[in-house]
Design a protein around this motif. Structure first.
Motif, PDB file in Angstrom:
ATOM      1  N   VAL A   1      52.476  66.533 -14.115  1.00 49.72           N
ATOM      2  CA  VAL A   1      51.583  65.486 -13.625  1.00 49.72           C
ATOM      3  C   VAL A   1      50.305  66.141 -13.117  1.00 49.72           C
ATOM      4  O   VAL A   1      50.354  67.144 -12.392  1.00 49.72           O
ATOM      5  CB  VAL A   1      52.264  64.662 -12.511  1.00 49.72           C
ATOM      6  CG1 VAL A   1      51.275  63.699 -11.862  1.00 49.72           C
ATOM      7  CG2 VAL A   1      53.464  63.899 -13.077  1.00 49.72           C
ATOM      8  N   ASP A   2      49.167  65.571 -13.468  1.00 47.63           N
ATOM      9  CA  ASP A   2      47.853  66.104 -13.094  1.00 47.63           C
ATOM     10  C   ASP A   2      47.713  66.135 -11.572  1.00 47.63           C
ATOM     11  O   ASP A   2      47.943  65.132 -10.886  1.00 47.63           O
ATOM     12  CB  ASP A   2      46.773  65.222 -13.712  1.00 47.63           C
ATOM     13  CG  ASP A   2      45.378  65.824 -13.606  1.00 47.63           C
ATOM     14  OD1 ASP A   2      45.121  66.596 -12.650  1.00 47.63           O
ATOM     15  OD2 ASP A   2      44.541  65.525 -14.474  1.00 47.63           O
ATOM     16  N   ASP A   3      47.295  67.292 -11.060  1.00 49.49           N
ATOM     17  CA  ASP A   3      47.103  67.444  -9.618  1.00 49.49           C
ATOM     18  C   ASP A   3      46.086  66.446  -9.059  1.00 49.49           C
ATOM     19  O   ASP A   3      46.209  66.008  -7.913  1.00 49.49           O
ATOM     20  CB  ASP A   3      46.644  68.875  -9.313  1.00 49.49           C
ATOM     21  CG  ASP A   3      46.309  69.070  -7.848  1.00 49.49           C
ATOM     22  OD1 ASP A   3      47.222  69.011  -7.004  1.00 49.49           O
ATOM     23  OD2 ASP A   3      45.109  69.263  -7.539  1.00 49.49           O
ATOM     24  N   ASN A   4      45.080  66.070  -9.852  1.00 52.43           N
ATOM     25  CA  ASN A   4      44.064  65.130  -9.374  1.00 52.43           C
ATOM     26  C   ASN A   4      44.681  63.794  -8.966  1.00 52.43           C
ATOM     27  O   ASN A   4      44.213  63.150  -8.019  1.00 52.43           O
ATOM     28  CB  ASN A   4      42.995  64.898 -10.448  1.00 52.43           C
ATOM     29  CG  ASN A   4      42.101  66.105 -10.640  1.00 52.43           C
ATOM     30  OD1 ASN A   4      41.815  66.826  -9.686  1.00 52.43           O
ATOM     31  ND2 ASN A   4      41.661  66.329 -11.872  1.00 52.43           N
ATOM     32  N   LEU A   5      45.741  63.397  -9.665  1.00 48.81           N
ATOM     33  CA  LEU A   5      46.400  62.133  -9.315  1.00 48.81           C
ATOM     34  C   LEU A   5      47.041  62.224  -7.941  1.00 48.81           C
ATOM     35  O   LEU A   5      47.000  61.259  -7.157  1.00 48.81           O
ATOM     36  CB  LEU A   5      47.442  61.771 -10.370  1.00 48.81           C
ATOM     37  CG  LEU A   5      46.910  61.469 -11.775  1.00 48.81           C
ATOM     38  CD1 LEU A   5      48.061  61.225 -12.726  1.00 48.81           C
ATOM     39  CD2 LEU A   5      45.969  60.272 -11.745  1.00 48.81           C
TER      40      LEU A   5
ATOM     41  N   GLU B   1      45.816  58.372  -2.175  1.00 50.99           N
ATOM     42  CA  GLU B   1      45.510  57.346  -1.174  1.00 50.99           C
ATOM     43  C   GLU B   1      44.460  56.363  -1.663  1.00 50.99           C
ATOM     44  O   GLU B   1      44.522  55.170  -1.319  1.00 50.99           O
ATOM     45  CB  GLU B   1      45.053  58.011   0.129  1.00 50.99           C
ATOM     46  CG  GLU B   1      46.165  58.802   0.812  1.00 50.99           C
ATOM     47  CD  GLU B   1      45.731  59.339   2.165  1.00 50.99           C
ATOM     48  OE1 GLU B   1      44.569  59.068   2.578  1.00 50.99           O
ATOM     49  OE2 GLU B   1      46.531  60.032   2.811  1.00 50.99           O
ATOM     50  N   ILE B   2      43.521  56.821  -2.464  1.00 49.81           N
ATOM     51  CA  ILE B   2      42.486  55.911  -2.952  1.00 49.81           C
ATOM     52  C   ILE B   2      42.872  55.300  -4.304  1.00 49.81           C
ATOM     53  O   ILE B   2      42.321  54.256  -4.683  1.00 49.81           O
ATOM     54  CB  ILE B   2      41.123  56.624  -3.065  1.00 49.81           C
ATOM     55  CG1 ILE B   2      41.196  57.817  -4.025  1.00 49.81           C
ATOM     56  CG2 ILE B   2      40.640  57.057  -1.693  1.00 49.81           C
ATOM     57  CD1 ILE B   2      39.854  58.480  -4.273  1.00 49.81           C
ATOM     58  N   ASP B   3      43.790  55.933  -5.026  1.00 51.98           N
ATOM     59  CA  ASP B   3      44.235  55.397  -6.320  1.00 51.98           C
ATOM     60  C   ASP B   3      45.746  55.599  -6.466  1.00 51.98           C
ATOM     61  O   ASP B   3      46.215  56.371  -7.303  1.00 51.98           O
ATOM     62  CB  ASP B   3      43.485  56.092  -7.463  1.00 51.98           C
ATOM     63  CG  ASP B   3      43.862  55.534  -8.827  1.00 51.98           C
ATOM     64  OD1 ASP B   3      44.462  54.439  -8.891  1.00 51.98           O
ATOM     65  OD2 ASP B   3      43.573  56.206  -9.848  1.00 51.98           O
ATOM     66  N   PRO B   4      46.532  54.898  -5.650  1.00 54.23           N
ATOM     67  CA  PRO B   4      47.985  55.073  -5.716  1.00 54.23           C
ATOM     68  C   PRO B   4      48.598  54.556  -7.010  1.00 54.23           C
ATOM     69  O   PRO B   4      49.649  55.042  -7.435  1.00 54.23           O
ATOM     70  CB  PRO B   4      48.489  54.282  -4.512  1.00 54.23           C
ATOM     71  CG  PRO B   4      47.435  53.254  -4.261  1.00 54.23           C
ATOM     72  CD  PRO B   4      46.137  53.927  -4.608  1.00 54.23           C
ATOM     73  N   VAL B   5      47.936  53.599  -7.648  1.00 49.37           N
ATOM     74  CA  VAL B   5      48.514  52.990  -8.850  1.00 49.37           C
ATOM     75  C   VAL B   5      48.632  54.003  -9.987  1.00 49.37           C
ATOM     76  O   VAL B   5      49.661  54.071 -10.677  1.00 49.37           O
ATOM     77  CB  VAL B   5      47.681  51.770  -9.287  1.00 49.37           C
ATOM     78  CG1 VAL B   5      48.181  51.239 -10.640  1.00 49.37           C
ATOM     79  CG2 VAL B   5      47.755  50.675  -8.240  1.00 49.37           C
ATOM     80  N   SER B   6      47.599  54.805 -10.193  1.00 44.64           N
ATOM     81  CA  SER B   6      47.632  55.774 -11.300  1.00 44.64           C
ATOM     82  C   SER B   6      48.756  56.787 -11.111  1.00 44.64           C
ATOM     83  O   SER B   6      49.459  57.146 -12.064  1.00 44.64           O
ATOM     84  CB  SER B   6      46.285  56.496 -11.412  1.00 44.64           C
ATOM     85  OG  SER B   6      45.271  55.598 -11.785  1.00 44.64           O
ATOM     86  N   LEU B   7      48.934  57.258  -9.876  1.00 46.63           N
ATOM     87  CA  LEU B   7      50.014  58.209  -9.622  1.00 46.63           C
ATOM     88  C   LEU B   7      51.369  57.536  -9.775  1.00 46.63           C
ATOM     89  O   LEU B   7      52.292  58.121 -10.348  1.00 46.63           O
ATOM     90  CB  LEU B   7      49.879  58.801  -8.218  1.00 46.63           C
ATOM     91  CG  LEU B   7      50.959  59.805  -7.817  1.00 46.63           C
ATOM     92  CD1 LEU B   7      50.975  61.008  -8.767  1.00 46.63           C
ATOM     93  CD2 LEU B   7      50.754  60.271  -6.374  1.00 46.63           C
ATOM     94  N   ARG B   8      51.494  56.311  -9.295  1.00 47.54           N
ATOM     95  CA  ARG B   8      52.775  55.604  -9.420  1.00 47.54           C
ATOM     96  C   ARG B   8      53.138  55.391 -10.881  1.00 47.54           C
ATOM     97  O   ARG B   8      54.301  55.529 -11.268  1.00 47.54           O
ATOM     98  CB  ARG B   8      52.686  54.277  -8.660  1.00 47.54           C
ATOM     99  CG  ARG B   8      53.933  53.391  -8.762  1.00 47.54           C
ATOM    100  CD  ARG B   8      55.221  54.123  -8.465  1.00 47.54           C
ATOM    101  NE  ARG B   8      55.254  54.691  -7.121  1.00 47.54           N
ATOM    102  CZ  ARG B   8      56.115  55.641  -6.755  1.00 47.54           C
ATOM    103  NH1 ARG B   8      56.971  56.165  -7.640  1.00 47.54           N
ATOM    104  NH2 ARG B   8      56.107  56.100  -5.521  1.00 47.54           N
ATOM    105  N   LEU B   9      52.150  55.074 -11.714  1.00 48.83           N
ATOM    106  CA  LEU B   9      52.425  54.901 -13.138  1.00 48.83           C
ATOM    107  C   LEU B   9      52.949  56.187 -13.766  1.00 48.83           C
ATOM    108  O   LEU B   9      53.849  56.160 -14.622  1.00 48.83           O
ATOM    109  CB  LEU B   9      51.160  54.434 -13.869  1.00 48.83           C
ATOM    110  CG  LEU B   9      50.730  52.989 -13.603  1.00 48.83           C
ATOM    111  CD1 LEU B   9      49.361  52.728 -14.224  1.00 48.83           C
ATOM    112  CD2 LEU B   9      51.754  52.000 -14.142  1.00 48.83           C
TER     113      LEU B   9
END
Length: 313
Positions: free
Chosen positions: A184-188, A193-201
């Motif tokens: 998983v990309d470290d940027n995610l 905190e600002i883009d939880p949806v992308s990491l959750r996906l």
């Protein structure tokens, strides 16, 4: 039984920090009404970073069980909060090193299990025993991470009487021959905190939860047992892990699951009435071992190295 499973992001080799998190989550679980709290594989030391350690380095990380400092501290935490604790560490016995999981109570060590299929470090020895023990009126077994992927281990543990299998892991989000798997990309993670949806996906996709759902509920369902799955969240070594610590019933249904990116616990109530009603209970009673005992027991040379470790070497 009110069973709690935990997840947290450990620090490499920092047993003081990791034990402090274990204590905080133990306190939290006790206040929330849990009867037992369980943590992930090698939670006391962290796991992935040990792949690069020499014998001398991993020897320095290891300790005798139950007389080592970390195990004694786990017992002390259990006594303070009056709750059994299950957690993983690195064990030293003579000159051998093991990936070990312990169950302690306020009275001391209750059970110890050594991983049957270790691979993270070549200096680790394999355990050679299944373990089933009594805990608060329940028969409990332990299988560490890869041990659960060999279905014979699960069946053997349940045939020995286990009603609950504790399955501490450090898994997910590494490359595999299966399509869709990978890091998983470290940027995610950094932007969680600002883009939880992308990491959750990503965590819920084939790299993480979707892969777990291919097999984890089946272990509980096929054997008619409860499954306690524990996994780190965030970084363990240089690998991101997706957490998703969960409790699964003998029907293969998820009773409770951690869905946050934080150090956290979740609790579910286990009741014994489900076990004899489950399909796995019936399947075990329908077995005809005379058909396959010679097949299952034939000589075999095991081969074990995950794809992600093969890629590194």
């Amino acid at each position: 039984m009110n069973l709690a499973v935990a997840q947290f992001s450990p620090k490499d080799g920092d047993t003081a920090y990791n034990l402090s998190v274990i204590e905080n989550l133990t306190k939290k679980s006790k206040l929330a009404g849990a009867d037992v709290i369980s943590f992930h594989e090698m939670a006391v030391t962290a796991y992935t970073f040990t792949k690069d350690l020499s014998y001398s380095q991993i020897h320095d990380l290891a300790e005798k069980v139950p007389y080592g400092t970390s195990c004694q501290q786990l017992i002390a935490i259990s006594k303070t909060y009056d709750i059994p604790i299950l957690a993983g560490l690195v064990e030293l016995e003579n000159d051998k090193i093991f990936n070990t999981y312990v169950c302690v109570t306020k009275d001391g060590l209750l059970a110890k299990y050594r991983k049957l299929h270790p691979f993270i470090n070549p200096h680790m020895s394999a355990g050679d025993d299944y373990v089933v023990f009594d805990l608060l009126g329940w028969k409990c077994g332990i299988l560490i991470c890869y041990d659960n992927n060999i279905v014979e281990n699960v069946r053997a543990t349940t045939l020995l009487g286990a009603e609950i299998i504790f399955a501490p892991h450090v898994t997910g989000c590494t490359p595999s021959s299966m399509p869709g798997r990978g890091y998983v990309d470290d940027n995610l993670w950094q932007n969680r905190e600002i883009d939880p949806v992308s990491l959750r996906l990503e965590f819920d996709g084939p790299k993480g939860r979707r892969w777990l759902m291919r097999w984890l509920p089946a272990r509980a369902y096929d054997n008619g047992v409860y499954y306690a799955f524990m996994n780190p969240i965030g970084y363990d070594g240089e690998h991101l892990k997706n957490g998703n610590s969960m409790i699964i019933d003998p029907y293969g249904e998820i009773l409770s699951e951690i869905r946050s990116f934080e150090d956290e616990i979740t609790i579910a109530k286990l009741t014994k009435d489900k076990i004899p009603l489950s399909g796995g209970w019936r399947y075990k009673n329908a077995r005809r071992p005379e058909l396959y005992k010679a097949i299952l027991g034939q000589e075999h040379q095991p081969s074990l190295q995950p794809v992600w470790m093969s890629n590194e070497t």
